[in-house]
Design a protein around this motif. Structure first.
Motif, PDB file in Angstrom:
ATOM      1  N   MET A   1       0.832  -1.200   0.000  1.00 41.02           N
ATOM      2  CA  MET A   1       0.000   0.000   0.000  1.00 41.02           C
ATOM      3  C   MET A   1       0.873   1.260   0.000  1.00 41.02           C
ATOM      4  N   VAL A   2       1.973   1.228   0.746  1.00 42.59           N
ATOM      5  CA  VAL A   2       2.901   2.362   0.744  1.00 42.59           C
ATOM      6  C   VAL A   2       3.458   2.565  -0.662  1.00 42.59           C
ATOM      7  N   LYS A   3       3.818   1.462  -1.304  1.00 46.32           N
ATOM      8  CA  LYS A   3       4.384   1.514  -2.654  1.00 46.32           C
ATOM      9  C   LYS A   3       3.362   2.060  -3.643  1.00 46.32           C
ATOM     10  N   MET A   4       2.125   1.559  -3.576  1.00 40.97           N
ATOM     11  CA  MET A   4       1.090   2.035  -4.484  1.00 40.97           C
ATOM     12  C   MET A   4       0.791   3.509  -4.235  1.00 40.97           C
ATOM     13  N   GLY A   5       0.848   3.930  -2.987  1.00 43.78           N
ATOM     14  CA  GLY A   5       0.535   5.309  -2.635  1.00 43.78           C
ATOM     15  C   GLY A   5       1.536   6.324  -3.142  1.00 43.78           C
ATOM     16  N   GLN A   6       2.651   5.848  -3.712  1.00 42.76           N
ATOM     17  CA  GLN A   6       3.670   6.740  -4.265  1.00 42.76           C
ATOM     18  C   GLN A   6       3.600   6.814  -5.794  1.00 42.76           C
ATOM     19  N   VAL A   7       2.675   6.083  -6.393  1.00 45.75           N
ATOM     20  CA  VAL A   7       2.602   6.037  -7.853  1.00 45.75           C
ATOM     21  C   VAL A   7       2.174   7.394  -8.418  1.00 45.75           C
ATOM     22  N   GLY A   8       3.007   7.954  -9.273  1.00 38.84           N
ATOM     23  CA  GLY A   8       2.657   9.156 -10.026  1.00 38.84           C
ATOM     24  C   GLY A   8       2.226  10.355  -9.213  1.00 38.84           C
ATOM     25  N   VAL A   9       2.748  10.505  -7.995  1.00 37.22           N
ATOM     26  CA  VAL A   9       2.283  11.606  -7.153  1.00 37.22           C
ATOM     27  C   VAL A   9       2.758  12.959  -7.688  1.00 37.22           C
ATOM     28  N   LEU A  10       1.953  13.961  -7.430  1.00 35.02           N
ATOM     29  CA  LEU A  10       2.314  15.343  -7.739  1.00 35.02           C
ATOM     30  C   LEU A  10       2.791  15.999  -6.448  1.00 35.02           C
ATOM     31  N   THR A  11       3.938  16.652  -6.490  1.00 37.00           N
ATOM     32  CA  THR A  11       4.470  17.292  -5.294  1.00 37.00           C
ATOM     33  C   THR A  11       5.058  18.655  -5.659  1.00 37.00           C
ATOM     34  N   GLY A  12       5.486  19.373  -4.648  1.00 38.70           N
ATOM     35  CA  GLY A  12       6.134  20.656  -4.897  1.00 38.70           C
ATOM     36  C   GLY A  12       5.176  21.677  -5.485  1.00 38.70           C
ATOM     37  N   SER A  13       5.498  22.171  -6.666  1.00 35.51           N
ATOM     38  CA  SER A  13       4.671  23.208  -7.303  1.00 35.51           C
ATOM     39  C   SER A  13       3.733  22.647  -8.369  1.00 35.51           C
ATOM     40  N   THR A  14       3.760  21.337  -8.584  1.00 35.35           N
ATOM     41  CA  THR A  14       2.857  20.738  -9.564  1.00 35.35           C
ATOM     42  C   THR A  14       1.481  20.512  -8.937  1.00 35.35           C
ATOM     43  N   GLY A  15       0.446  20.523  -9.766  1.00 37.83           N
ATOM     44  CA  GLY A  15      -0.899  20.317  -9.247  1.00 37.83           C
ATOM     45  C   GLY A  15      -1.356  21.479  -8.384  1.00 37.83           C
ATOM     46  N   GLU A  16      -2.357  21.218  -7.542  1.00 36.39           N
ATOM     47  CA  GLU A  16      -2.922  22.254  -6.673  1.00 36.39           C
ATOM     48  C   GLU A  16      -3.485  21.607  -5.413  1.00 36.39           C
ATOM     49  N   ILE A  17      -3.926  22.428  -4.477  1.00 34.72           N
ATOM     50  CA  ILE A  17      -4.681  21.945  -3.326  1.00 34.72           C
ATOM     51  C   ILE A  17      -6.125  22.371  -3.560  1.00 34.72           C
ATOM     52  N   ARG A  18      -6.967  21.437  -3.948  1.00 33.44           N
ATOM     53  CA  ARG A  18      -8.347  21.787  -4.265  1.00 33.44           C
ATOM     54  C   ARG A  18      -9.117  22.273  -3.031  1.00 33.44           C
ATOM     55  N   LYS A  19      -9.959  23.249  -3.251  1.00 34.08           N
ATOM     56  CA  LYS A  19     -10.815  23.727  -2.159  1.00 34.08           C
ATOM     57  C   LYS A  19     -11.986  22.770  -1.955  1.00 34.08           C
ATOM     58  N   HIS A  20     -12.437  22.186  -3.073  1.00 30.30           N
ATOM     59  CA  HIS A  20     -13.492  21.166  -3.021  1.00 30.30           C
ATOM     60  C   HIS A  20     -13.014  20.001  -3.887  1.00 30.30           C
TER      61      HIS A  20
END
Length: 323
Positions: free
Chosen positions: A299-318
């Motif tokens: 599960m830890v391994k799967m949870g790291q697949v293709g993650v967006l970090t740093g300045s990529t992506g966003e923090i959605r409000k909804h």
């Protein structure tokens, strides 16, 4: 060989970078109560409705297998020409969206614009499993939310219940997951239910000639036909994935596989490879804690697949809409 070594080092370096960007306690300073808020909400509601644990765990699978763990599975379709993952056939039976929205609302009230929906999915999945007595695992956080969601990509990347071993191996490998991960993550089927339509072809029309899947235990098949899925066109009846034990995170699922009683073709496929069947046998012969520990690692391994970090992506409000 030198080139192969360079490629391998590149992969290792990339995985190391992901681990460095995701970390335990990522929100300790920006939102100190974040993980406690998630845990308290999950424990309160899953304790009263333990059947919700399975769909919330399934949500993380369906998220991470499409575009990585970026909460793209939560986005609503906005117009006819932009059908999101939610609209894809594999996700039409997903449940738990309102549950995730409720957790997000609590976190937004505490720390506006800080905790990502992708991290919420990962934390909820772990806490839901723990609440029903299943394994725990460390959830590194710091994921950011994606802004793209496409129904076609869900169809291409989520393994259907009819998958054979070869297609399962290919899809899992494309996510950086190996055969051991395939066996362990399939163990999530020890909890939850499935619709008859997901496997009724095994009972009524396996090769298109009105026949039964010969790899399915005949007594089990007869029981499904007589007591559960009494019609090949049944789209509403649900069946326990792990009969008699579908609310308990245990080894029963694997024992049933060795008795040819896996519900899906994708379950039965695990016994068609010597390698994966060996893993199944080792789990059945070992203590429950071995499964718990190894499931957590996958599960830890799967949870790291293709993650967006740093300045990529966003923090959605909804979680259902891009900002």
């Amino acid at each position: 060989m030198a080139n192969a070594g360079i490629v391998l080092l590149g992969i290792v370096a990339f995985l190391g970078l992901v681990e460095a960007q995701l970390k335990l306690g990522y929100y300790d300073e920006s939102c100190p109560r974040a993980e406690q808020i998630v845990q308290d909400f999950v424990h309160k509601h899953i304790s009263n409705a333990p059947v919700l644990a399975a769909p919330l765990l399934r949500m993380q699978f369906h998220d991470c297998f499409v575009r990585g763990c970026d909460a793209s599975v939560l986005l609503n379709s906005t117009k006819a020409g932009n059908q999101t993952e939610k609209a894809a056939n594999p996700n039409l039976t997903l449940r738990g969206f309102s549950f995730i929205d409720s957790v997000k609302s609590s976190l937004e009230a505490e720390c506006p614009g800080v905790v990502s929906c992708a991290d919420i999915i990962a934390l909820i999945a772990r806490d839901a499993v723990v609440t029903i007595g299943g394994p725990s695992w460390p959830v590194r956080t710091g994921r950011r939310d994606g802004t793209i969601s496409n129904a076609t990509e869900a169809l291409q990347n989520i393994p259907p219940p009819s998958s054979n071993f070869s297609s399962l191996q290919t899809i899992f490998a494309s996510k950086g997951l190996d055969l051991k991960d395939l066996v362990l993550l399939s163990g999530a089927h020890t909890i939850g239910v499935a619709h008859c339509s997901s496997f009724s072809n095994r009972l009524y029309n396996f090769t298109g000639k009105g026949d039964e899947d010969p790899s399915l235990d005949s007594e089990y098949a007869a029981n499904l036909e007589v007591r559960k899925c009494m019609s090949p066109n049944d789209n509403t009846t649900i069946v326990e994935m792990d009969p008699g034990s579908f609310r308990t995170f245990d080894l029963s699922y694997y024992r049933l596989l060795l008795k040819r009683r896996g519900l899906f073709q994708s379950d039965a496929a695990l016994t068609t490879s010597a390698t994966t069947k060996s893993y199944v046998t080792q789990l059945v012969d070992g203590p429950l804690q071995n499964f718990f520990g190894e499931f957590g690692q996958s599960m830890v391994k799967m949870g790291q697949v293709g993650v967006l970090t740093g300045s990529t992506g966003e923090i959605r409000k909804h979680c259902a809409f891009v900002n």
